[in-house]
Design a protein around this motif. Structure first.
Motif, PDB file in Angstrom:
ATOM      1  N   SER A 101     -58.742  33.461 -29.724  1.00 48.73           N
ATOM      2  CA  SER A 101     -58.787  33.406 -31.180  1.00 48.73           C
ATOM      3  C   SER A 101     -59.121  32.003 -31.659  1.00 48.73           C
ATOM      4  O   SER A 101     -58.791  31.001 -31.017  1.00 48.73           O
ATOM      5  CB  SER A 101     -57.439  33.853 -31.768  1.00 48.73           C
ATOM      6  N   ARG A 192     -71.539  40.942 -29.445  1.00 50.96           N
ATOM      7  CA  ARG A 192     -70.623  40.926 -30.587  1.00 50.96           C
ATOM      8  C   ARG A 192     -71.390  40.735 -31.901  1.00 50.96           C
ATOM      9  O   ARG A 192     -71.085  41.384 -32.913  1.00 50.96           O
ATOM     10  CB  ARG A 192     -69.597  39.804 -30.416  1.00 50.96           C
ATOM     11  N   LYS A 196     -71.496  43.287 -35.100  1.00 48.07           N
ATOM     12  CA  LYS A 196     -71.159  42.900 -36.467  1.00 48.07           C
ATOM     13  C   LYS A 196     -72.314  43.171 -37.423  1.00 48.07           C
ATOM     14  O   LYS A 196     -72.111  43.525 -38.587  1.00 48.07           O
ATOM     15  CB  LYS A 196     -70.776  41.424 -36.505  1.00 48.07           C
ATOM     16  N   GLY A 199     -72.208  46.460 -38.853  1.00 51.19           N
ATOM     17  CA  GLY A 199     -71.086  46.744 -39.744  1.00 51.19           C
ATOM     18  C   GLY A 199     -69.782  47.036 -39.028  1.00 51.19           C
ATOM     19  O   GLY A 199     -68.810  47.461 -39.671  1.00 51.19           O
ATOM     20  N   MET A 200     -69.698  46.810 -37.727  1.00 51.99           N
ATOM     21  CA  MET A 200     -68.470  47.059 -36.982  1.00 51.99           C
ATOM     22  C   MET A 200     -67.471  45.934 -37.235  1.00 51.99           C
ATOM     23  O   MET A 200     -67.847  44.764 -37.356  1.00 51.99           O
ATOM     24  CB  MET A 200     -68.739  47.157 -35.482  1.00 51.99           C
ATOM     25  N   THR A 201     -66.205  46.281 -37.299  1.00 51.91           N
ATOM     26  CA  THR A 201     -65.148  45.275 -37.355  1.00 51.91           C
ATOM     27  C   THR A 201     -64.980  44.634 -35.985  1.00 51.91           C
ATOM     28  O   THR A 201     -65.485  45.150 -34.972  1.00 51.91           O
ATOM     29  CB  THR A 201     -63.833  45.901 -37.807  1.00 51.91           C
ATOM     30  N   SER A 202     -64.269  43.519 -35.943  1.00 55.54           N
ATOM     31  CA  SER A 202     -64.070  42.826 -34.662  1.00 55.54           C
ATOM     32  C   SER A 202     -63.322  43.702 -33.664  1.00 55.54           C
ATOM     33  O   SER A 202     -63.659  43.741 -32.477  1.00 55.54           O
ATOM     34  CB  SER A 202     -63.315  41.519 -34.895  1.00 55.54           C
ATOM     35  N   GLY A 203     -62.290  44.420 -34.158  1.00 55.24           N
ATOM     36  CA  GLY A 203     -61.531  45.286 -33.262  1.00 55.24           C
ATOM     37  C   GLY A 203     -62.364  46.439 -32.732  1.00 55.24           C
ATOM     38  O   GLY A 203     -62.285  46.775 -31.546  1.00 55.24           O
ATOM     39  N   ARG A 204     -63.181  47.047 -33.595  1.00 57.35           N
ATOM     40  CA  ARG A 204     -64.017  48.161 -33.154  1.00 57.35           C
ATOM     41  C   ARG A 204     -65.107  47.687 -32.184  1.00 57.35           C
ATOM     42  O   ARG A 204     -65.412  48.364 -31.201  1.00 57.35           O
ATOM     43  CB  ARG A 204     -64.654  48.831 -34.368  1.00 57.35           C
ATOM     44  N   ALA A 205     -65.669  46.515 -32.459  1.00 54.31           N
ATOM     45  CA  ALA A 205     -66.672  45.966 -31.549  1.00 54.31           C
ATOM     46  C   ALA A 205     -66.062  45.661 -30.182  1.00 54.31           C
ATOM     47  O   ALA A 205     -66.692  45.877 -29.141  1.00 54.31           O
ATOM     48  CB  ALA A 205     -67.280  44.698 -32.152  1.00 54.31           C
TER      49      ALA A 205
END
Length: 302
Positions: A101, A192, A196, A199-205
Motif C-alpha cells: 500500500s 492493473r 482501471k 472501470g474496475m476497482t482496485s479490489g476487483r482488478a
C-alpha cells in the motif's frame, strides 16, 4: 554468351562443393550405466539391511500402524495443517496487499507483523499462546467507551487446540505474505492500469486480473509451505496436544518400543507428504494451462 552469363558461370565454378551429410552416432554411455547399476545395488543392499534387521521391530510397526490412537493423532495433524494453511493464505494475502500500500501507516503495520512472526521461533510462539493466561487472566471484547463488554477467562478461550491454531496460523501468515507479495510483484503493472481503464476497482482488478496471473508463481512455494506445515505441526506436542507425534510418544513411553513407533510416525508423515505433493502438482498444472496455451500459440504463429 553475354557478359552477365559468363560472370554467372564463373561464380558458379568457384562455389564450394556441398559438404557431405554427417551422421551423428551417440556415444554409448557405458560409464553412466555401470554407475547406475552400482548405485542400484547399493540402494537394494541398504533397503535389505533395514528390512532384515530385527532391531527395527517390523512386527511392532505392523501392529501399531493402524492403531486407533495413531489414526486419531494423524487426523488432528491433517486438520491442523489444513486449518493453519487456510489462515496463513488469508492473512498472507491481506498483509501482502497492505505491505504494498502507498499508505505509510498500513504498510508499516504489515511489515511489523511480518518482521515479528518471521523473526521469532514458532516453538516460542506456541508456548507463548499456550501460557497467555499468565499475562492476561481475562480476555475482553466490546465497544470502547461503553459498558457493552464481554469477558471470559483466558485459559477457557485459549485451549491447546486454539493455541496451536494461533501459533501456527499467525506464523504461516507471515511467510505466505512474502510469497504472495512476490507473485503480485511479478505481474506486469500494465495489467492493473488496463483494469482501471476498464472501470474496475482496485479490489476487483486484484481478484479478477492480478491474482490469476500471479497464481503460477504463488502455487509452488505454497505447496512447499503446506508440506512444511505438515511436519512443523509436530511441534504442538510440547503443549500436550495429541497430534501424530504426541500419540506415538504416549505409546512408546509405556511399552518402550521407541524406534518402531517412530517408524510408524514417519510412514504416516511420508504418506501424507506424498498426497500433498500430488495435489500440488495437479494444482500447478491447472494454473499453468494458460501459459502453456500462450506458448503453443506463439509457436504456431512462428
Amino acid at each position: 554468351m553475354t557478359v552477365l552469363e559468363a560472370h554467372s558461370n564463373s561464380v558458379a565454378d568457384h562455389r564450394p562443393s556441398e559438404e557431405p551429410r554427417l551422421t551423428y552416432v551417440p556415444a554409448k554411455a557405458w560409464g553412466t550405466r555401470i554407475a547406475a547399476v552400482a548405485l542400484l545395488l547399493v540402494v537394494v543392499s541398504f533397503l535389505w539391511s533395514i528390512a532384515s534387521n530385527p532391531n527395527f521391530g517390523w512386527t511392532v510397526v505392523g501392529e501399531y500402524l493402524f492403531d486407533p490412537r495413531i489414526l486419531s493423532g494423524l487426523y488432528l495433524t491433517l486438520w491442523l495443517t489444513l486449518v493453519t494453511m487456510v489462515i496463513g493464505i488469508v492473512l498472507g494475502t491481506v498483509f501482502a496487499v497492505m505491505s504494498m500500500s502507498g499508505n505509510v501507516v498500513i504498510a508499516t503495520i504489515a511489515n511489523a507483523y511480518i518482521w515479528f512472526f518471521r523473526g521469532t521461533p514458532v516453538l516460542v510462539q506456541l508456548i507463548f499462546w499456550y501460557n497467555l493466561g499468565a499475562l492476561f487472566p481475562e480476555l475482553s471484547i466490546g465497544i470502547p467507551f461503553t459498558s457493552l463488554w464481554i469477558s471470559v477467562p483466558t485459559n477457557t478461550a485459549i485451549s491447546p487446540v486454539m493455541a496451536a491454531v494461533l501459533g501456527l496460523g499467525l506464523n504461516e501468515g507471515a511467510y505466505m505474505s512474502e510469497i504472495i507479495r512476490s507473485g503480485l510483484l511479478a505481474v506486469d503493472p500494465g495489467q492493473r492500469q488496463a483494469a482501471k481503464s476498464l472501470g474496475m476497482t482496485s479490489g476487483r482488478a486484484l481478484w479478477r486480473i492480478v491474482l490469476p496471473q500471479a497464481m503460477p508463481i504463488i502455487v509452488p512455494p505454497t505447496g512447499n509451505q503446506a508440506i512444511g506445515m505438515l511436519k512443523t505441526s509436530s511441534l504442538v506436542s510440547v503443549i500436550a496436544l495429541s497430534d501424530l507425534l504426541y500419540s506415538v510418544q504416549t505409546i512408546y513411553s509405556r511399552n518402550y518400543q521407541t524406534i518402531p513407533l517412530l517408524i510408524v510416525a514417519c510412514l504416516w508423515y511420508l504418506l501424507a507428504t506424498t498426497v500433498f505433493s500430488l495435489i500440488q502438482a495437479r494444482v500447478e498444472r491447472h494454473f499453468g494451462r494458460s501459459s502453456l496455451q500462450a506458448s503453443q500459440a506463439r509457436r504456431a504463429r512462428q
